[in-house]
Design a protein around this motif. Sequence first.
Motif, PDB file in Angstrom:
ATOM      1  N   SER A 189      14.979 -57.684 -35.018  1.00  0.00           N
ATOM      2  CA  SER A 189      14.204 -57.124 -36.118  1.00  0.00           C
ATOM      3  C   SER A 189      14.778 -55.790 -36.585  1.00  0.00           C
ATOM      4  CB  SER A 189      12.747 -56.931 -35.672  1.00  0.00           C
ATOM      5  OG  SER A 189      11.996 -56.314 -36.702  1.00  0.00           O
ATOM      6  N   MET A 190      15.131 -54.921 -35.641  1.00  0.00           N
ATOM      7  CA  MET A 190      15.665 -53.622 -36.019  1.00  0.00           C
ATOM      8  C   MET A 190      17.073 -53.722 -36.607  1.00  0.00           C
ATOM      9  SD  MET A 190      13.338 -51.508 -35.798  1.00  0.00           S
ATOM     10  CE  MET A 190      14.396 -50.162 -36.301  1.00  0.00           C
ATOM     11  N   GLN A 191      17.868 -54.616 -36.068  1.00  0.00           N
ATOM     12  CA  GLN A 191      19.204 -54.819 -36.626  1.00  0.00           C
ATOM     13  C   GLN A 191      19.120 -55.350 -38.050  1.00  0.00           C
ATOM     14  OE1 GLN A 191      20.930 -57.364 -33.592  1.00  0.00           O
ATOM     15  NE2 GLN A 191      21.984 -55.629 -32.623  1.00  0.00           N
ATOM     16  N   LYS A 192      18.129 -56.197 -38.296  1.00  0.00           N
ATOM     17  CA  LYS A 192      17.933 -56.728 -39.640  1.00  0.00           C
ATOM     18  C   LYS A 192      17.530 -55.614 -40.612  1.00  0.00           C
ATOM     19  CE  LYS A 192      17.686 -60.341 -42.405  1.00  0.00           C
ATOM     20  NZ  LYS A 192      18.812 -61.252 -42.651  1.00  0.00           N
ATOM     21  N   ALA A 193      16.653 -54.722 -40.168  1.00  0.00           N
ATOM     22  CA  ALA A 193      16.236 -53.602 -41.022  1.00  0.00           C
ATOM     23  C   ALA A 193      17.426 -52.713 -41.374  1.00  0.00           C
ATOM     24  CB  ALA A 193      15.152 -52.789 -40.312  1.00  0.00           C
ATOM     25  N   GLU A 194      18.290 -52.486 -40.391  1.00  0.00           N
ATOM     26  CA  GLU A 194      19.493 -51.686 -40.632  1.00  0.00           C
ATOM     27  C   GLU A 194      20.420 -52.390 -41.626  1.00  0.00           C
ATOM     28  OE1 GLU A 194      20.611 -48.790 -38.973  1.00  0.00           O
ATOM     29  OE2 GLU A 194      18.998 -48.514 -37.530  1.00  0.00           O
ATOM     30  N   LEU A 195      20.566 -53.694 -41.467  1.00  0.00           N
ATOM     31  CA  LEU A 195      21.446 -54.469 -42.340  1.00  0.00           C
ATOM     32  C   LEU A 195      20.946 -54.472 -43.782  1.00  0.00           C
ATOM     33  CD1 LEU A 195      23.873 -56.379 -42.686  1.00  0.00           C
ATOM     34  CD2 LEU A 195      22.362 -58.275 -42.052  1.00  0.00           C
ATOM     35  N   ILE A 196      19.645 -54.609 -43.957  1.00  0.00           N
ATOM     36  CA  ILE A 196      19.076 -54.623 -45.302  1.00  0.00           C
ATOM     37  C   ILE A 196      19.301 -53.273 -45.987  1.00  0.00           C
ATOM     38  CG2 ILE A 196      16.905 -54.747 -46.600  1.00  0.00           C
ATOM     39  CD1 ILE A 196      15.972 -56.804 -44.492  1.00  0.00           C
ATOM     40  N   PHE A 197      19.111 -52.198 -45.248  1.00  0.00           N
ATOM     41  CA  PHE A 197      19.361 -50.863 -45.812  1.00  0.00           C
ATOM     42  C   PHE A 197      20.814 -50.734 -46.249  1.00  0.00           C
ATOM     43  CE2 PHE A 197      20.554 -46.399 -45.488  1.00  0.00           C
ATOM     44  CZ  PHE A 197      19.553 -45.777 -46.202  1.00  0.00           C
ATOM     45  N   LYS A 198      21.726 -51.209 -45.418  1.00  0.00           N
ATOM     46  CA  LYS A 198      23.154 -51.143 -45.743  1.00  0.00           C
ATOM     47  C   LYS A 198      23.475 -51.968 -46.990  1.00  0.00           C
ATOM     48  CE  LYS A 198      27.674 -50.567 -45.023  1.00  0.00           C
ATOM     49  NZ  LYS A 198      28.244 -51.508 -45.987  1.00  0.00           N
ATOM     50  N   LYS A 199      22.892 -53.148 -47.106  1.00  0.00           N
ATOM     51  CA  LYS A 199      23.151 -54.010 -48.264  1.00  0.00           C
ATOM     52  C   LYS A 199      22.621 -53.382 -49.555  1.00  0.00           C
ATOM     53  CE  LYS A 199      23.307 -58.510 -45.937  1.00  0.00           C
ATOM     54  NZ  LYS A 199      22.642 -59.816 -45.767  1.00  0.00           N
ATOM     55  N   GLU A 200      21.488 -52.721 -49.466  1.00  0.00           N
ATOM     56  CA  GLU A 200      20.865 -52.175 -50.664  1.00  0.00           C
ATOM     57  C   GLU A 200      21.521 -50.870 -51.126  1.00  0.00           C
ATOM     58  OE1 GLU A 200      18.739 -53.547 -52.544  1.00  0.00           O
ATOM     59  OE2 GLU A 200      18.077 -55.232 -51.331  1.00  0.00           O
ATOM     60  N   THR A 201      21.983 -50.053 -50.195  1.00  0.00           N
ATOM     61  CA  THR A 201      22.516 -48.738 -50.558  1.00  0.00           C
ATOM     62  C   THR A 201      24.030 -48.632 -50.424  1.00  0.00           C
ATOM     63  OG1 THR A 201      22.305 -47.879 -48.296  1.00  0.00           O
ATOM     64  CG2 THR A 201      20.387 -47.653 -49.749  1.00  0.00           C
ATOM     65  N   ASP A 202      24.637 -49.589 -49.715  1.00  0.00           N
ATOM     66  CA  ASP A 202      26.061 -49.546 -49.403  1.00  0.00           C
ATOM     67  C   ASP A 202      26.391 -48.391 -48.457  1.00  0.00           C
ATOM     68  OD1 ASP A 202      28.423 -50.948 -49.638  1.00  0.00           O
ATOM     69  OD2 ASP A 202      29.246 -49.625 -51.164  1.00  0.00           O
ATOM     70  N   ILE A 203      25.394 -47.921 -47.735  1.00  0.00           N
ATOM     71  CA  ILE A 203      25.553 -46.840 -46.757  1.00  0.00           C
ATOM     72  C   ILE A 203      24.778 -47.242 -45.504  1.00  0.00           C
ATOM     73  CG2 ILE A 203      25.239 -44.369 -46.285  1.00  0.00           C
ATOM     74  CD1 ILE A 203      24.857 -44.005 -49.330  1.00  0.00           C
ATOM     75  N   THR A 204      25.337 -47.014 -44.340  1.00  0.00           N
ATOM     76  CA  THR A 204      24.577 -47.283 -43.124  1.00  0.00           C
ATOM     77  C   THR A 204      23.534 -46.192 -42.920  1.00  0.00           C
ATOM     78  OG1 THR A 204      26.032 -46.035 -41.650  1.00  0.00           O
ATOM     79  CG2 THR A 204      26.609 -48.348 -42.064  1.00  0.00           C
ATOM     80  N   ARG A 205      22.454 -46.535 -42.242  1.00  0.00           N
ATOM     81  CA  ARG A 205      21.423 -45.538 -41.970  1.00  0.00           C
ATOM     82  C   ARG A 205      21.991 -44.373 -41.158  1.00  0.00           C
ATOM     83  NH1 ARG A 205      19.065 -43.808 -37.998  1.00  0.00           N
ATOM     84  NH2 ARG A 205      19.906 -45.427 -36.653  1.00  0.00           N
ATOM     85  N   LYS A 206      22.877 -44.684 -40.219  1.00  0.00           N
ATOM     86  CA  LYS A 206      23.465 -43.640 -39.383  1.00  0.00           C
ATOM     87  C   LYS A 206      24.294 -42.672 -40.218  1.00  0.00           C
ATOM     88  CE  LYS A 206      26.314 -42.927 -35.248  1.00  0.00           C
ATOM     89  NZ  LYS A 206      27.089 -43.582 -34.159  1.00  0.00           N
ATOM     90  N   ASN A 207      25.110 -43.193 -41.112  1.00  0.00           N
ATOM     91  CA  ASN A 207      25.927 -42.324 -41.957  1.00  0.00           C
ATOM     92  C   ASN A 207      25.078 -41.531 -42.951  1.00  0.00           C
ATOM     93  OD1 ASN A 207      28.418 -42.812 -40.843  1.00  0.00           O
ATOM     94  ND2 ASN A 207      28.932 -44.478 -42.238  1.00  0.00           N
ATOM     95  N   ALA A 208      23.934 -42.094 -43.309  1.00  0.00           N
ATOM     96  CA  ALA A 208      23.033 -41.384 -44.223  1.00  0.00           C
ATOM     97  C   ALA A 208      22.227 -40.311 -43.512  1.00  0.00           C
ATOM     98  CB  ALA A 208      22.083 -42.379 -44.889  1.00  0.00           C
ATOM     99  N   ASN A 209      22.331 -40.252 -42.175  1.00  0.00           N
ATOM    100  CA  ASN A 209      21.591 -39.259 -41.386  1.00  0.00           C
ATOM    101  C   ASN A 209      20.098 -39.294 -41.677  1.00  0.00           C
ATOM    102  OD1 ASN A 209      23.760 -37.789 -39.922  1.00  0.00           O
ATOM    103  ND2 ASN A 209      24.452 -37.366 -42.005  1.00  0.00           N
TER     104      ASN A 209
END
Length: 373
Positions: A189-209
Amino acid sequence: MRRFYILLTVGALCTCFTFYYINRYGKQLGSPVPVKANIRQENKQKIQKLEGIDKYVTIDQEEMFALRCNKCAIISNSGRLLKTGAGREIDETECVIRMNTSPTKGFEQDVGSKTTIRVIGHANLKKLQSMSAILEEFFSDPKTKTKHLIVAWLYMTHVNKTSNPHYKTTRILSKMYPGISFYVPTLESMQKAELIFKKETDITRKNANTWFTTGWLTMLLAIATCKNIAVYGMLEHHHCQNHMNDPTLYHYYNPKDGKECQYYKRSEESLAWGHLFITEKAIFENWAKQAPITFHHPFWNISGTSSSSLDTPFITKYRYRYKHFQRFSKLGTIPNLHTHAHITSQSGAFQMKVILIVFCLPFLFLMGCICCF
Protein backbone atom coordinates in the motif's frame (compact mmCIF):
# COMPACT_ATOMS: atom_id res chain seq x y z
CA MET A 1 50.24 52.29 -27.31
CA ARG A 2 50.49 48.62 -28.33
CA ARG A 3 49.68 47.50 -24.81
CA PHE A 4 46.65 49.78 -24.79
CA TYR A 5 45.20 48.16 -27.93
CA ILE A 6 45.85 44.68 -26.57
CA LEU A 7 44.05 45.53 -23.31
CA LEU A 8 41.20 47.10 -25.27
CA THR A 9 40.81 44.00 -27.43
CA VAL A 10 40.83 41.59 -24.48
CA GLY A 11 38.36 43.77 -22.56
CA ALA A 12 36.03 43.89 -25.56
CA LEU A 13 36.13 40.08 -25.90
CA CYS A 14 35.41 39.65 -22.18
CA THR A 15 32.50 42.06 -22.40
CA CYS A 16 31.06 40.35 -25.48
CA PHE A 17 31.22 36.90 -23.86
CA THR A 18 29.64 38.21 -20.68
CA PHE A 19 26.74 39.84 -22.50
CA TYR A 20 26.29 36.73 -24.63
CA TYR A 21 25.94 34.58 -21.53
CA ILE A 22 23.52 36.95 -19.82
CA ASN A 23 21.46 37.32 -22.98
CA ARG A 24 21.18 33.54 -23.32
CA TYR A 25 20.64 32.56 -19.68
CA GLY A 26 19.87 35.82 -17.92
CA LYS A 27 16.10 35.49 -18.25
CA GLN A 28 16.34 32.34 -16.19
CA LEU A 29 18.01 34.23 -13.33
CA GLY A 30 14.75 35.97 -12.52
CA SER A 31 11.30 34.50 -12.00
CA PRO A 32 10.82 30.77 -12.57
CA VAL A 33 9.50 29.66 -15.93
CA PRO A 34 6.28 27.60 -16.11
CA VAL A 35 6.96 23.90 -16.37
CA LYS A 36 4.57 21.25 -17.50
CA ALA A 37 4.55 18.16 -15.34
CA ASN A 38 4.47 14.68 -16.76
CA ILE A 39 0.78 14.02 -16.04
CA ARG A 40 -0.64 10.64 -16.95
CA GLN A 41 -4.09 10.98 -18.44
CA GLU A 42 -5.59 7.94 -16.80
CA ASN A 43 -9.21 7.13 -17.48
CA LYS A 44 -11.94 6.72 -14.91
CA GLN A 45 -11.51 2.96 -14.66
CA LYS A 46 -7.79 3.23 -13.88
CA ILE A 47 -8.42 5.85 -11.22
CA GLN A 48 -10.98 3.64 -9.52
CA LYS A 49 -8.77 0.56 -9.64
CA LEU A 50 -5.74 1.55 -7.66
CA GLU A 51 -4.88 -2.04 -6.90
CA GLY A 52 -3.07 -2.42 -3.62
CA ILE A 53 -3.66 1.11 -2.31
CA ASP A 54 -6.39 -0.10 0.05
CA LYS A 55 -4.34 -2.93 1.49
CA TYR A 56 -4.48 -2.20 5.18
CA VAL A 57 -4.26 -4.98 7.73
CA THR A 58 -5.37 -5.21 11.35
CA ILE A 59 -2.71 -4.70 13.98
CA ASP A 60 -2.65 -8.45 14.64
CA GLN A 61 -2.12 -9.08 10.90
CA GLU A 62 -5.18 -11.33 10.71
CA GLU A 63 -7.75 -9.32 8.74
CA MET A 64 -7.53 -7.09 5.68
CA PHE A 65 -9.51 -3.88 5.37
CA ALA A 66 -12.48 -4.80 3.17
CA LEU A 67 -15.08 -2.04 3.64
CA ARG A 68 -16.84 -0.88 0.47
CA CYS A 69 -19.28 2.06 0.23
CA ASN A 70 -21.52 3.46 -2.48
CA LYS A 71 -20.92 7.02 -1.29
CA CYS A 72 -18.35 8.51 1.07
CA ALA A 73 -17.93 11.95 2.58
CA ILE A 74 -14.35 13.06 3.31
CA ILE A 75 -14.35 15.78 5.95
CA SER A 76 -11.37 18.11 5.94
CA ASN A 77 -10.17 19.93 9.06
CA SER A 78 -10.36 23.36 7.47
CA GLY A 79 -12.04 26.37 9.03
CA ARG A 80 -14.01 26.66 5.79
CA LEU A 81 -16.52 24.24 7.29
CA LEU A 82 -17.54 26.70 10.00
CA LYS A 83 -20.99 28.29 9.48
CA THR A 84 -21.76 26.01 6.53
CA GLY A 85 -24.53 24.04 8.25
CA ALA A 86 -23.35 20.93 6.39
CA GLY A 87 -23.59 18.61 9.40
CA ARG A 88 -26.90 16.95 8.57
CA GLU A 89 -25.90 16.38 4.94
CA ILE A 90 -22.62 14.81 6.07
CA ASP A 91 -24.31 12.49 8.60
CA GLU A 92 -26.74 11.26 5.94
CA THR A 93 -23.86 9.93 3.84
CA GLU A 94 -23.33 6.17 3.93
CA CYS A 95 -19.68 6.33 5.00
CA VAL A 96 -18.03 9.34 6.64
CA ILE A 97 -14.24 9.63 6.68
CA ARG A 98 -12.50 12.00 9.09
CA MET A 99 -8.82 12.77 9.60
CA ASN A 100 -6.38 13.04 12.48
CA THR A 101 -7.64 14.50 15.75
CA SER A 102 -10.50 16.64 14.43
CA PRO A 103 -13.37 16.59 16.96
CA THR A 104 -17.08 16.71 16.17
CA LYS A 105 -18.47 17.62 19.60
CA GLY A 106 -19.38 21.28 19.63
CA PHE A 107 -19.22 21.46 15.82
CA GLU A 108 -22.03 19.04 14.89
CA GLN A 109 -24.05 21.63 12.96
CA ASP A 110 -21.20 22.22 10.52
CA VAL A 111 -19.26 18.92 10.43
CA GLY A 112 -21.76 16.34 11.67
CA SER A 113 -21.06 13.65 14.27
CA LYS A 114 -20.97 10.38 12.36
CA THR A 115 -17.63 8.68 11.71
CA THR A 116 -17.16 5.46 9.78
CA ILE A 117 -13.41 5.67 9.16
CA ARG A 118 -10.85 7.87 10.88
CA VAL A 119 -7.46 8.14 9.21
CA ILE A 120 -4.68 9.31 11.53
CA GLY A 121 -1.19 10.23 10.37
CA HIS A 122 1.34 8.32 12.43
CA ALA A 123 2.89 11.54 13.76
CA ASN A 124 -0.39 12.34 15.58
CA LEU A 125 -0.62 9.06 17.50
CA LYS A 126 1.48 10.10 20.49
CA LYS A 127 -0.53 13.29 20.90
CA LEU A 128 -3.75 11.30 20.67
CA GLN A 129 -2.74 9.13 23.61
CA SER A 130 -2.74 12.11 25.97
CA MET A 131 -6.10 13.55 24.85
CA SER A 132 -8.61 11.88 27.16
CA ALA A 133 -11.68 13.75 25.91
CA ILE A 134 -10.79 12.99 22.29
CA LEU A 135 -10.19 9.31 23.10
CA GLU A 136 -13.65 9.18 24.65
CA GLU A 137 -15.20 10.80 21.58
CA PHE A 138 -13.31 8.72 19.02
CA PHE A 139 -13.47 5.28 20.63
CA SER A 140 -16.15 5.12 23.36
CA ASP A 141 -19.11 7.46 22.81
CA PRO A 142 -21.68 5.48 20.73
CA LYS A 143 -22.81 8.66 18.95
CA THR A 144 -19.39 9.72 17.73
CA LYS A 145 -16.98 6.78 17.86
CA THR A 146 -15.41 5.51 14.68
CA LYS A 147 -15.86 1.99 13.39
CA HIS A 148 -12.45 1.74 11.75
CA LEU A 149 -9.22 3.55 12.59
CA ILE A 150 -6.52 3.56 9.94
CA VAL A 151 -2.97 4.64 10.72
CA ALA A 152 -1.26 6.32 7.76
CA TRP A 153 2.52 6.18 7.54
CA LEU A 154 3.20 9.66 6.19
CA TYR A 155 6.77 9.01 5.05
CA MET A 156 7.66 5.42 5.95
CA THR A 157 7.36 2.33 3.81
CA HIS A 158 9.29 -0.20 5.88
CA VAL A 159 8.15 -0.28 9.51
CA ASN A 160 9.66 -2.47 12.21
CA LYS A 161 6.64 -3.87 14.04
CA THR A 162 8.56 -4.55 17.22
CA SER A 163 10.65 -1.40 17.65
CA ASN A 164 8.73 1.37 15.85
CA PRO A 165 7.17 3.62 18.55
CA HIS A 166 4.17 4.52 16.41
CA TYR A 167 3.39 0.88 15.79
CA LYS A 168 3.68 0.25 19.52
CA THR A 169 1.25 3.08 20.24
CA THR A 170 -1.24 1.67 17.73
CA ARG A 171 -0.99 -1.72 19.41
CA ILE A 172 -1.61 -0.18 22.84
CA LEU A 173 -4.69 1.70 21.60
CA SER A 174 -6.08 -1.40 19.91
CA LYS A 175 -5.89 -3.25 23.24
CA MET A 176 -7.51 -0.36 25.10
CA TYR A 177 -10.42 -0.25 22.64
CA PRO A 178 -11.05 -3.78 21.35
CA GLY A 179 -14.39 -2.76 19.80
CA ILE A 180 -12.62 -0.61 17.20
CA SER A 181 -10.84 -2.12 14.19
CA PHE A 182 -7.30 -0.72 14.00
CA TYR A 183 -5.53 -1.02 10.64
CA VAL A 184 -2.00 -0.27 9.46
CA PRO A 185 -0.85 -0.07 5.82
CA THR A 186 0.91 -2.95 4.16
CA LEU A 187 4.24 -2.46 2.41
CA GLU A 188 2.44 -2.77 -0.93
CA SER A 189 0.00 0.00 0.00
CA MET A 190 2.75 2.46 0.89
CA GLN A 191 4.84 1.61 -2.14
CA LYS A 192 1.78 2.21 -4.29
CA ALA A 193 1.22 5.64 -2.71
CA GLU A 194 4.84 6.54 -3.43
CA LEU A 195 4.52 5.33 -7.03
CA ILE A 196 1.36 7.34 -7.66
CA PHE A 197 3.02 10.50 -6.35
CA LYS A 198 5.99 9.89 -8.65
CA LYS A 199 3.73 9.32 -11.68
CA GLU A 200 1.73 12.48 -11.04
CA THR A 201 4.60 14.87 -10.28
CA ASP A 202 7.57 13.18 -11.98
CA ILE A 203 9.40 13.59 -8.65
CA THR A 204 9.87 11.01 -5.91
CA ARG A 205 8.54 11.90 -2.48
CA LYS A 206 12.05 11.49 -1.06
CA ASN A 207 13.58 13.91 -3.56
CA ALA A 208 10.75 16.35 -2.90
CA ASN A 209 11.65 16.28 0.82
CA THR A 210 8.00 15.99 1.75
CA TRP A 211 5.72 13.93 3.93
CA PHE A 212 2.44 12.83 2.45
CA THR A 213 -0.46 14.68 4.00
CA THR A 214 -3.10 12.62 5.75
CA GLY A 215 -5.45 14.01 3.09
CA TRP A 216 -3.39 12.46 0.27
CA LEU A 217 -3.52 8.98 1.78
CA THR A 218 -7.18 9.42 2.72
CA MET A 219 -8.11 10.33 -0.85
CA LEU A 220 -6.28 7.28 -2.21
CA LEU A 221 -8.08 5.07 0.30
CA ALA A 222 -11.45 6.62 -0.59
CA ILE A 223 -10.93 6.12 -4.33
CA ALA A 224 -10.34 2.42 -3.71
CA THR A 225 -13.19 2.10 -1.17
CA CYS A 226 -16.01 4.33 -2.44
CA LYS A 227 -17.96 4.46 -5.68
CA ASN A 228 -18.71 8.17 -5.20
CA ILE A 229 -16.80 10.68 -3.09
CA ALA A 230 -17.95 14.04 -1.71
CA VAL A 231 -15.20 16.16 -0.14
CA TYR A 232 -16.15 18.86 2.36
CA GLY A 233 -14.09 21.92 3.30
CA MET A 234 -11.19 21.50 0.88
CA LEU A 235 -10.14 24.57 -1.11
CA GLU A 236 -9.03 24.63 -4.74
CA HIS A 237 -5.31 24.59 -5.37
CA HIS A 238 -5.11 28.12 -6.80
CA HIS A 239 -7.18 29.81 -4.07
CA CYS A 240 -4.35 30.77 -1.72
CA GLN A 241 -2.20 32.08 -4.56
CA ASN A 242 -4.97 34.55 -5.35
CA HIS A 243 -6.09 35.25 -1.75
CA MET A 244 -3.00 35.25 0.44
CA ASN A 245 -4.74 37.31 3.15
CA ASP A 246 -7.62 34.87 3.50
CA PRO A 247 -8.29 34.69 7.29
CA THR A 248 -9.72 31.14 7.25
CA LEU A 249 -8.32 28.93 10.00
CA TYR A 250 -6.08 25.98 9.19
CA HIS A 251 -8.11 23.87 11.66
CA TYR A 252 -11.74 24.67 12.39
CA TYR A 253 -11.35 23.51 16.00
CA ASN A 254 -8.16 25.36 17.00
CA PRO A 255 -7.50 29.05 16.15
CA LYS A 256 -3.98 28.70 17.60
CA ASP A 257 -2.95 26.58 14.61
CA GLY A 258 -2.93 29.69 12.44
CA LYS A 259 -4.30 30.65 9.05
CA GLU A 260 -4.75 28.05 6.34
CA CYS A 261 -3.30 29.94 3.36
CA GLN A 262 -0.28 31.17 5.28
CA TYR A 263 0.65 27.64 6.31
CA TYR A 264 0.00 26.27 2.82
CA LYS A 265 2.27 28.92 1.30
CA ARG A 266 5.15 28.25 3.72
CA SER A 267 4.98 24.51 3.14
CA GLU A 268 4.50 24.65 -0.61
CA GLU A 269 7.36 27.03 -1.30
CA SER A 270 9.91 25.13 0.76
CA LEU A 271 12.28 22.73 -0.98
CA ALA A 272 13.53 21.23 2.26
CA TRP A 273 10.48 20.41 4.41
CA GLY A 274 6.70 20.49 4.70
CA HIS A 275 3.56 19.13 3.11
CA LEU A 276 2.66 19.86 -0.52
CA PHE A 277 -0.94 20.87 0.17
CA ILE A 278 -1.39 22.92 -3.01
CA THR A 279 0.27 20.38 -5.32
CA GLU A 280 -1.83 17.54 -3.90
CA LYS A 281 -5.03 19.52 -4.44
CA ALA A 282 -4.07 20.23 -8.06
CA ILE A 283 -3.71 16.47 -8.51
CA PHE A 284 -7.11 15.89 -6.85
CA GLU A 285 -8.66 18.27 -9.38
CA ASN A 286 -7.23 16.21 -12.23
CA TRP A 287 -8.58 13.03 -10.68
CA ALA A 288 -12.02 14.62 -10.26
CA LYS A 289 -12.15 15.08 -14.04
CA GLN A 290 -11.91 11.33 -14.46
CA ALA A 291 -13.71 9.90 -11.42
CA PRO A 292 -16.92 10.66 -9.43
CA ILE A 293 -15.32 13.07 -6.93
CA THR A 294 -17.13 16.29 -5.99
CA PHE A 295 -16.12 19.15 -3.68
CA HIS A 296 -18.40 21.11 -1.38
CA HIS A 297 -17.97 24.15 0.89
CA PRO A 298 -16.33 25.46 -1.19
CA PHE A 299 -17.67 24.13 -4.47
CA TRP A 300 -15.05 23.38 -7.11
CA ASN A 301 -15.89 24.42 -10.64
CA ILE A 302 -14.21 21.59 -12.54
CA SER A 303 -14.55 21.52 -16.31
CA GLY A 304 -13.19 19.27 -19.01
CA THR A 305 -11.92 15.71 -18.85
CA SER A 306 -8.24 16.18 -19.65
CA SER A 307 -5.64 16.47 -16.92
CA SER A 308 -4.11 19.93 -16.54
CA SER A 309 -0.42 20.59 -16.24
CA LEU A 310 0.84 21.06 -12.70
CA ASP A 311 2.00 24.64 -12.32
CA THR A 312 1.88 24.80 -8.54
CA PRO A 313 4.50 26.84 -6.64
CA PHE A 314 6.46 23.78 -5.55
CA ILE A 315 6.53 22.06 -8.94
CA THR A 316 7.63 25.24 -10.74
CA LYS A 317 10.24 26.11 -8.14
CA TYR A 318 11.63 22.59 -7.92
CA ARG A 319 12.07 22.15 -11.65
CA TYR A 320 13.53 25.62 -12.07
CA ARG A 321 16.13 25.00 -9.36
CA TYR A 322 16.88 21.52 -10.65
CA LYS A 323 17.39 22.83 -14.18
CA HIS A 324 20.14 25.21 -13.06
CA PHE A 325 21.68 22.79 -10.62
CA GLN A 326 21.96 20.17 -13.36
CA ARG A 327 23.61 22.64 -15.76
CA PHE A 328 26.56 23.19 -13.43
CA SER A 329 26.80 19.85 -11.63
CA LYS A 330 26.19 17.71 -14.75
CA LEU A 331 24.04 15.34 -12.73
CA GLY A 332 22.09 12.77 -14.68
CA THR A 333 19.35 12.28 -12.08
CA ILE A 334 17.01 14.59 -10.22
CA PRO A 335 18.81 15.73 -7.06
CA ASN A 336 17.63 15.84 -3.51
CA LEU A 337 17.46 19.60 -3.12
CA HIS A 338 17.73 19.51 0.65
CA THR A 339 21.10 17.77 0.39
CA HIS A 340 22.32 20.32 -2.14
CA ALA A 341 20.59 23.34 -0.62
CA HIS A 342 23.88 25.21 -0.27
CA ILE A 343 24.06 25.39 -4.07
CA THR A 344 20.43 25.56 -5.14
CA SER A 345 19.21 28.09 -2.61
CA GLN A 346 20.98 30.88 -4.52
CA SER A 347 21.13 29.61 -8.08
CA GLY A 348 21.08 33.11 -9.61
CA ALA A 349 23.99 34.34 -7.49
CA PHE A 350 25.85 31.11 -8.21
CA GLN A 351 25.55 31.68 -11.96
CA MET A 352 26.82 35.23 -11.71
CA LYS A 353 29.91 33.93 -9.89
CA VAL A 354 30.46 31.51 -12.77
CA ILE A 355 30.27 34.42 -15.21
CA LEU A 356 32.94 36.30 -13.29
CA ILE A 357 35.22 33.29 -12.98
CA VAL A 358 34.91 32.08 -16.59
CA PHE A 359 35.15 35.42 -18.38
CA CYS A 360 36.53 38.16 -16.17
CA LEU A 361 39.42 36.40 -14.43
CA PRO A 362 41.20 35.59 -17.72
CA PHE A 363 40.98 39.28 -18.59
CA LEU A 364 42.55 40.27 -15.28
CA PHE A 365 45.27 37.63 -15.73
CA LEU A 366 46.17 38.88 -19.20
CA MET A 367 46.20 42.47 -18.06
CA GLY A 368 48.61 41.58 -15.27
CA CYS A 369 50.91 39.72 -17.68
CA ILE A 370 51.00 42.65 -20.11
CA CYS A 371 51.76 45.14 -17.40
CA CYS A 372 54.69 43.01 -16.19
CA PHE A 373 56.36 43.09 -19.58
